[in-house]
Write an enzyme that holds these catalytic residues in place. Structure first.
Site, PDB file in Angstrom:
ATOM      1  N   CYS A 157       0.837  -1.215   0.000  1.00 51.51           N
ATOM      2  CA  CYS A 157       0.000   0.000   0.000  1.00 51.51           C
ATOM      3  C   CYS A 157       0.865   1.257   0.000  1.00 51.51           C
ATOM      4  O   CYS A 157       0.542   2.245  -0.665  1.00 51.51           O
ATOM      5  CB  CYS A 157      -0.931   0.018   1.209  1.00 51.51           C
ATOM      6  SG  CYS A 157      -2.023  -1.409   1.288  1.00 51.51           S
ATOM      7  N   ARG A 169      -7.874  -4.563  -3.109  1.00 47.52           N
ATOM      8  CA  ARG A 169      -7.461  -3.380  -3.891  1.00 47.52           C
ATOM      9  C   ARG A 169      -8.453  -3.191  -5.042  1.00 47.52           C
ATOM     10  O   ARG A 169      -8.299  -3.758  -6.114  1.00 47.52           O
ATOM     11  CB  ARG A 169      -6.040  -3.572  -4.439  1.00 47.52           C
ATOM     12  CG  ARG A 169      -5.010  -3.771  -3.356  1.00 47.52           C
ATOM     13  CD  ARG A 169      -3.610  -3.984  -3.861  1.00 47.52           C
ATOM     14  NE  ARG A 169      -2.810  -4.590  -2.811  1.00 47.52           N
ATOM     15  CZ  ARG A 169      -2.269  -3.924  -1.798  1.00 47.52           C
ATOM     16  NH1 ARG A 169      -2.396  -2.622  -1.712  1.00 47.52           N
ATOM     17  NH2 ARG A 169      -1.586  -4.559  -0.854  1.00 47.52           N
TER      18      ARG A 169
HETATM   19  C1  BEZ Z   1       0.546  -4.612   1.866  1.00 51.65           C
HETATM   20  O1  BEZ Z   1       1.762  -4.816   1.912  1.00 51.65           O
HETATM   21  O2  BEZ Z   1       0.074  -3.567   1.474  1.00 51.65           O
HETATM   22  C2  BEZ Z   1      -0.352  -5.716   2.329  1.00 51.65           C
HETATM   23  C3  BEZ Z   1       0.004  -7.005   2.092  1.00 51.65           C
HETATM   24  C4  BEZ Z   1      -0.830  -8.029   2.519  1.00 51.65           C
HETATM   25  C5  BEZ Z   1      -2.003  -7.719   3.183  1.00 51.65           C
HETATM   26  C6  BEZ Z   1      -2.371  -6.412   3.375  1.00 51.65           C
HETATM   27  C7  BEZ Z   1      -1.545  -5.394   2.949  1.00 51.65           C
END
Ligand code: BEZ
Length: 237
Positions: A54, A137
């Site tokens: 993110c 997402r």
């Molecule tokens: C992230 O790195 O943004 C992420 C990865 C797995 C689950 C939720 C967020």
């Protein structure tokens, strides 16, 4: 026979009015989509603040914000985190994170707090098979009249391609402005697809009119649409 009540999750669909909501964001309250009437807007969700994928996405999107704004497209983010988490995360990004040549990145677009998951549920951003507590997402591209024009979903582990999202915005606007469709991998300057001719006569005429169009068959004709013409129309607003 016993009736089992199944709760069906609602999902907005392409061609429908974007569901309305009022929300608190890092830039104050918004009424969606009415505050964005007259602009294109990308409403997108991310799973959680203070997570690496993110963070890379927010830095990339924020660094492209002017490019999207120049195409009359605004950005609005959402996660099921609270406002103070959003503020702290965005401050950390600005003050501490240097990534792929991006630094001091200020996220100026609104980030919605949605701790009740009300908006996330309304937009079908919660996918329990993926996570019960985090939004996937999701990307909703909404036109100036508030109609959903494109929906794209990615799982938690996969960061989005923001060049593709920019391409989507340009392609949707080019389709509206020029009454055409865009072929696979289209970018401004590439040939565009003209609507299928309604009669054999028109199709034959088209196939003979080689200057303006190239017809691969009666149902598949393209024409040139130069990059400047497209960009002048889209980026002028
Ligand atoms: C992230 O790195 O943004 C992420 C990865 C797995 C689950 C939720 C967020």
């Amino acid at each position: 026979m016993e009736q089992v009540e199944q709760k069906v999750a609602t999902m907005p669909r392409i061609g429908e009015k974007a569901p309305e909501f009022k929300a608190v964001t890092t830039q104050g309250e918004i009424n969606f989509p009415s505050d964005y009437t007259g602009s294109w807007v990308i409403l997108f969700s991310h799973p959680a603040d203070f997570t690496p994928v993110c963070t890379s996405e927010f830095m990339t999107f924020a660094s492209m914000e002017k490019q999207f704004n120049d195409a009359n497209c605004k950005l609005v983010g959402l996660s099921v985190d609270g406002l103070y988490s959003h503020i702290a995360w965005l401050r950390t990004i600005r003050e501490k994170i240097e990534y792929k040549g991006m630094k001091n990145i200020e996220v100026k677009f609104p980030l919605i707090e949605d701790i009740t998951m009300e908006v996330a549920k309304k937009y079908g951003m919660m996918m329990p098979g993926e996570s019960n507590t985090k939004a996937v997402r999701a990307v909703f591209v909404i036109d100036p009249k508030g109609i959903i024009r494109t929906i794209i979903y990615y799982p938690l582990s996969l960061g989005r391609n923001f060049d593709e999202l920019y391409r989507v915005v340009l392609a949707l606007q080019a389709a509206d402005e020029f009454g055409i469709a865009t072929p696979a991998d289209w970018r401004p300057g590439d040939d565009v697809i003209v609507p299928t001719a309604g009669s054999c006569g028109v199709a034959k005429e088209r196939m003979e009119n080689k200057d303006e169009m190239h017809c691969y068959d009666w149902f598949f004709c393209t024409k040139k649409l130069d990059k400047d013409t497209v960009l002048k129309k889209i980026l002028k607003k």
